[in-house]
Design a protein around this motif. Structure first.
Motif, PDB file in Angstrom:
ATOM      1  N   ARG A  36      -4.631   6.838  -2.341  1.00  0.00           N
ATOM      2  CA  ARG A  36      -4.119   5.627  -1.713  1.00  0.00           C
ATOM      3  C   ARG A  36      -4.296   4.439  -2.640  1.00  0.00           C
ATOM      4  O   ARG A  36      -5.396   4.153  -3.112  1.00  0.00           O
ATOM      5  CB  ARG A  36      -4.860   5.377  -0.398  1.00  0.00           C
TER       6      ARG A  36
ATOM      7  N   THR B  91       0.845  -1.189   0.000  1.00  0.00           N
ATOM      8  CA  THR B  91       0.000   0.000   0.000  1.00  0.00           C
ATOM      9  C   THR B  91       0.883   1.242   0.000  1.00  0.00           C
ATOM     10  O   THR B  91       1.892   1.303   0.699  1.00  0.00           O
ATOM     11  CB  THR B  91      -0.917   0.014   1.232  1.00  0.00           C
TER      12      THR B  91
ATOM     13  N   THR C 207      -3.690   0.289  -3.038  1.00  0.00           N
ATOM     14  CA  THR C 207      -3.432  -0.988  -2.373  1.00  0.00           C
ATOM     15  C   THR C 207      -3.436  -2.085  -3.421  1.00  0.00           C
ATOM     16  O   THR C 207      -4.287  -2.102  -4.315  1.00  0.00           O
ATOM     17  CB  THR C 207      -4.490  -1.289  -1.301  1.00  0.00           C
TER      18      THR C 207
END
Length: 213
Positions: A185, A145, A187
């Motif tokens: 973000r 991540t 991931t």
């Protein structure tokens, strides 16, 4: 070294400049790019903390590409005179700079293959693998991540595809369970599969180990 805080989408150096100093990215994302005669931009590298994207200007007096910020960046500017003196007094540092330019060349070669020989889906997966691996190497990613403040337009400029196409590829990568996104973000739930899809082998990055493995 002079340290400056630069805004988003601000040029650090421009093609055609004759700089007397090199820039060190201390914080934030930047990119190296060129612009065609009709105004189309091709991003040829993403620059992260610890990179010196215009190190070649220490010996090549005229820049043949530009470096600009992708987000707000903290940048250090080191005079060439100081760098020359440092290399003369410390051969190990000179060797480290030489190695850095060789790694940059290896990354450029991989990008040529990525854009020239991989389909958009695989091409995007490969780039995401590279970025995550590099960010992990400088402790800017946790497990699989990381923050990736790169817009789809900027990804398109790096991958040689349209923003619409980038959006479609990202949707497919999400549907296939290879990535998850939340704002900036990123991931990667299935790292092994993403590497397979992207035909990604981190050897060209010449890290001591693939810390994202």
């Amino acid at each position: 070294m002079q340290v400056m805080n630069l805004k988003t989408d601000q040029d650090i150096v421009r093609e055609g400049d004759r700089p007397s100093r090199s820039c060190l990215i201390l914080e934030g994302f930047a990119c190296t790019y060129k612009v065609t005669a009709d105004g189309k931009r091709q991003i040829v590298a993403f620059n992260i903390s610890g990179d010196i994207p215009d190190l070649q200007s220490l010996h090549l007096k005229v820049l043949d590409s530009s470096v600009g910020t992708i987000e707000s960046c903290k940048v250090g500017f080191i005079p060439h005179e100081a760098l020359h003196d440092l290399c003369t007094r410390n051969p190990r540092i000179a060797a480290a700079f030489w190695r850095e330019t060789l790694v940059d060349a290896a990354i450029f070669r991989e990008w040529v293959i990525n854009i020239g020989r991989r389909e958009a889906y695989s091409r995007t997966a490969h780039l995401l693998c590279e970025l995550l691996t590099r960010l992990r190497a400088v402790d800017l990613a946790e497990d699989h991540t990381c923050d990736l403040p790169i817009t789809q337009s900027e990804l398109g400029d790096a991958l040689g595809i349209t923003t619409v196409h980038v959006n479609r590829v990202f949707q497919q990568l999400r549907t296939d369970g290879l990535i998850e996104t939340n704002g900036i973000r990123l991931t990667v739930p299935d790292w092994a599969k993403l590497k397979q899809v992207g035909d990604f082998d981190p050897t060209y990055l010449h890290l001591e180990q693939d810390r994202a493995a």
